[in-house]
Design an enzyme around this catalytic site. Structure first.
Site, PDB file in Angstrom:
ATOM      1  N   PRO A 150       0.789  -1.226   0.000  1.00  0.00           N
ATOM      2  CA  PRO A 150       0.000   0.000   0.000  1.00  0.00           C
ATOM      3  C   PRO A 150       0.828   1.287   0.000  1.00  0.00           C
ATOM      4  CG  PRO A 150      -0.035  -1.040   2.162  1.00  0.00           C
ATOM      5  CD  PRO A 150       0.596  -2.015   1.218  1.00  0.00           C
ATOM      6  N   ASN A 151       0.332   2.226  -0.740  1.00  0.00           N
ATOM      7  CA  ASN A 151       0.887   3.588  -0.852  1.00  0.00           C
ATOM      8  C   ASN A 151       2.148   3.669  -1.710  1.00  0.00           C
ATOM      9  OD1 ASN A 151      -1.087   4.906   0.924  1.00  0.00           O
ATOM     10  ND2 ASN A 151      -0.119   3.724   2.542  1.00  0.00           N
ATOM     11  N   ARG A 193       5.102  10.638  -2.894  1.00  0.00           N
ATOM     12  CA  ARG A 193       4.842  10.351  -1.483  1.00  0.00           C
ATOM     13  C   ARG A 193       6.090  10.634  -0.650  1.00  0.00           C
ATOM     14  NH1 ARG A 193       4.734   4.297   1.163  1.00  0.00           N
ATOM     15  NH2 ARG A 193       4.168   4.975   3.242  1.00  0.00           N
ATOM     16  N   TYR A 238      11.202   8.633   0.733  1.00  0.00           N
ATOM     17  CA  TYR A 238      11.133   7.544  -0.261  1.00  0.00           C
ATOM     18  C   TYR A 238      11.760   7.901  -1.609  1.00  0.00           C
ATOM     19  CZ  TYR A 238       7.959   5.643   3.227  1.00  0.00           C
ATOM     20  OH  TYR A 238       7.429   5.173   4.405  1.00  0.00           O
ATOM     21  N   ASN A 246       7.923  -5.822  -0.834  1.00  0.00           N
ATOM     22  CA  ASN A 246       7.840  -4.650   0.033  1.00  0.00           C
ATOM     23  C   ASN A 246       6.375  -4.556   0.450  1.00  0.00           C
ATOM     24  OD1 ASN A 246       7.797  -2.249   1.403  1.00  0.00           O
ATOM     25  ND2 ASN A 246       8.979  -1.112  -0.122  1.00  0.00           N
ATOM     26  N   ALA A 253       3.231  -0.877   4.884  1.00  0.00           N
ATOM     27  CA  ALA A 253       2.703  -0.858   6.259  1.00  0.00           C
ATOM     28  C   ALA A 253       2.219  -2.235   6.724  1.00  0.00           C
ATOM     29  CB  ALA A 253       1.583   0.171   6.381  1.00  0.00           C
ATOM     30  N   HIS A 267       4.166  -4.525   9.179  1.00  0.00           N
ATOM     31  CA  HIS A 267       4.272  -4.318  10.616  1.00  0.00           C
ATOM     32  C   HIS A 267       3.147  -4.953  11.428  1.00  0.00           C
ATOM     33  CE1 HIS A 267       7.405  -1.727   9.253  1.00  0.00           C
ATOM     34  NE2 HIS A 267       6.574  -0.863   8.695  1.00  0.00           N
ATOM     35  N   ASP A 284       1.163 -15.317   7.216  1.00  0.00           N
ATOM     36  CA  ASP A 284       0.774 -16.678   6.841  1.00  0.00           C
ATOM     37  C   ASP A 284       1.053 -16.952   5.363  1.00  0.00           C
ATOM     38  OD1 ASP A 284      -0.046 -17.511   9.339  1.00  0.00           O
ATOM     39  OD2 ASP A 284      -2.166 -17.047   9.015  1.00  0.00           O
ATOM     40  N   GLU A 327      12.923  -9.538   1.431  1.00  0.00           N
ATOM     41  CA  GLU A 327      12.134  -8.406   1.949  1.00  0.00           C
ATOM     42  C   GLU A 327      12.865  -7.107   1.640  1.00  0.00           C
ATOM     43  OE1 GLU A 327      11.570  -8.695   6.185  1.00  0.00           O
ATOM     44  OE2 GLU A 327      10.577  -6.728   6.320  1.00  0.00           O
ATOM     45  N   HIS A 364      12.746  -2.750   1.878  1.00  0.00           N
ATOM     46  CA  HIS A 364      12.172  -1.467   2.280  1.00  0.00           C
ATOM     47  C   HIS A 364      13.055  -0.360   1.740  1.00  0.00           C
ATOM     48  CE1 HIS A 364       9.349  -3.469   4.853  1.00  0.00           C
ATOM     49  NE2 HIS A 364      10.353  -4.220   5.284  1.00  0.00           N
ATOM     50  N   ILE A 365      12.422   0.662   1.224  1.00  0.00           N
ATOM     51  CA  ILE A 365      13.150   1.796   0.643  1.00  0.00           C
ATOM     52  C   ILE A 365      13.859   2.570   1.759  1.00  0.00           C
ATOM     53  CG2 ILE A 365      12.829   3.979  -0.602  1.00  0.00           C
ATOM     54  CD1 ILE A 365      10.380   2.482  -1.975  1.00  0.00           C
ATOM     55  N   SER A 366      13.106   2.837   2.826  1.00  0.00           N
ATOM     56  CA  SER A 366      13.706   3.442   4.017  1.00  0.00           C
ATOM     57  C   SER A 366      14.199   2.294   4.912  1.00  0.00           C
ATOM     58  CB  SER A 366      12.652   4.273   4.760  1.00  0.00           C
ATOM     59  OG  SER A 366      11.631   3.425   5.284  1.00  0.00           O
ATOM     60  N   ARG A 405      13.698   4.395  11.957  1.00  0.00           N
ATOM     61  CA  ARG A 405      12.661   5.432  11.998  1.00  0.00           C
ATOM     62  C   ARG A 405      12.049   5.520  13.397  1.00  0.00           C
ATOM     63  NH1 ARG A 405       9.355   4.976   6.463  1.00  0.00           N
ATOM     64  NH2 ARG A 405       8.276   6.741   7.445  1.00  0.00           N
ATOM     65  N   ARG A 409       7.123   0.546  13.373  1.00  0.00           N
ATOM     66  CA  ARG A 409       7.904   0.141  12.191  1.00  0.00           C
ATOM     67  C   ARG A 409       9.041  -0.823  12.538  1.00  0.00           C
ATOM     68  NH1 ARG A 409       5.949   3.617   8.199  1.00  0.00           N
ATOM     69  NH2 ARG A 409       5.457   5.674   9.013  1.00  0.00           N
TER      70      ARG A 409
HETATM   71  C1  DQA Z   1       8.336   0.965   3.699  1.00  0.00           C
HETATM   72  C2  DQA Z   1       8.480   1.232   5.198  1.00  0.00           C
HETATM   73  C3  DQA Z   1       7.158   1.036   5.923  1.00  0.00           C
HETATM   74  O1  DQA Z   1       7.315   1.306   7.304  1.00  0.00           O
HETATM   75  C4  DQA Z   1       6.105   1.973   5.375  1.00  0.00           C
HETATM   76  O2  DQA Z   1       4.859   1.709   5.969  1.00  0.00           O
HETATM   77  C5  DQA Z   1       6.009   1.939   3.886  1.00  0.00           C
HETATM   78  C6  DQA Z   1       7.229   1.797   3.098  1.00  0.00           C
HETATM   79  C7  DQA Z   1       9.626   1.291   2.926  1.00  0.00           C
HETATM   80  O3  DQA Z   1       9.727   0.873   1.778  1.00  0.00           O
HETATM   81  O4  DQA Z   1      10.504   1.983   3.449  1.00  0.00           O
HETATM   82  O5  DQA Z   1       4.929   2.128   3.324  1.00  0.00           O
HETATM   83  O6  DQA Z   1       8.054  -0.409   3.520  1.00  0.00           O
END
Ligand code: DQA
Length: 143
Positions: A10-11, A18, A23, A74, A77, A80, A87, A98, A100-102, A107, A112
């Site tokens: 998501p997002n 964003r 990001y 990725n 959210a 978390h 599952d 896995e 994550h960009i950040s 953080r 997170r």
């Molecule tokens: C994220 C980190 C997550 O905490 C956050 O909710 C995201 C992006 C990242 O790519 O850094 O939506 O997965």
């Protein structure tokens, strides 16, 4: 060859717009393009998808388990708190990386600092910006 699935939660469809200070400025379309090109250089087929709908992500992960696709995930959210994602990751039959960009662990928000994906990941790549996807694809290409 079974394609590597790059699955973004998501997002992430709003990448580039964003919170660019966190990001970056690469859009999701640009990232998808780069992932396919990186895959080509590594000799692997790459398919990139993004969804804001958890059920759709679960369907993709379930199909990946059936078809034996390696996955770069990725889960954004959902990482978390989603036990449904946990599952689904547990059922995967090929390696999962896995991404994550950040770096969520660096953080300030406590929520997170937990990942339901990590226990099932062969590797975690975090804090490298969108370049993290290249690092993840390289890791899968080496396997
Ligand atoms: C994220 C980190 C997550 O905490 C956050 O909710 C995201 C992006 C990242 O790519 O850094 O939506 O997965």
């Amino acid at each position: 060859m079974t394609p590597v699935l790059v699955l973004n939660g998501p997002n992430l469809g709003r990448l580039g717009r964003r919170q660019p200070e966190i990001y970056g400025r690469t859009t999701h379309a640009e990232l998808a393009h780069q992932c396919v090109a990186w895959g080509r250089d590594l000799g692997i087929d790459v398919e990139v998808r993004q969804t804001n709908h958890e059920g759709e992500m679960l369907d993709w992960l379930n199909a990946a388990a059936d078809d034996g696709n390696p996955v770069v995930l990725n889960a954004a959210a959902w990482t978390h708190y989603s036990y449904a994602i946990l599952d689904a990751c547990a059922q995967l039959t090929a390696p999962l990386v896995e991404v994550h960009i950040s770096d969520p662990h660096q953080r300030p928000e406590e929520f997170r600092h937990t990942s339901v994906v990590t226990p099932y990941a062969a590797q975690v790549v975090a804090g490298h910006g969108t370049d993290g996807y290249r690092i993840a694809l390289e890791a899968l290409a080496r396997r």
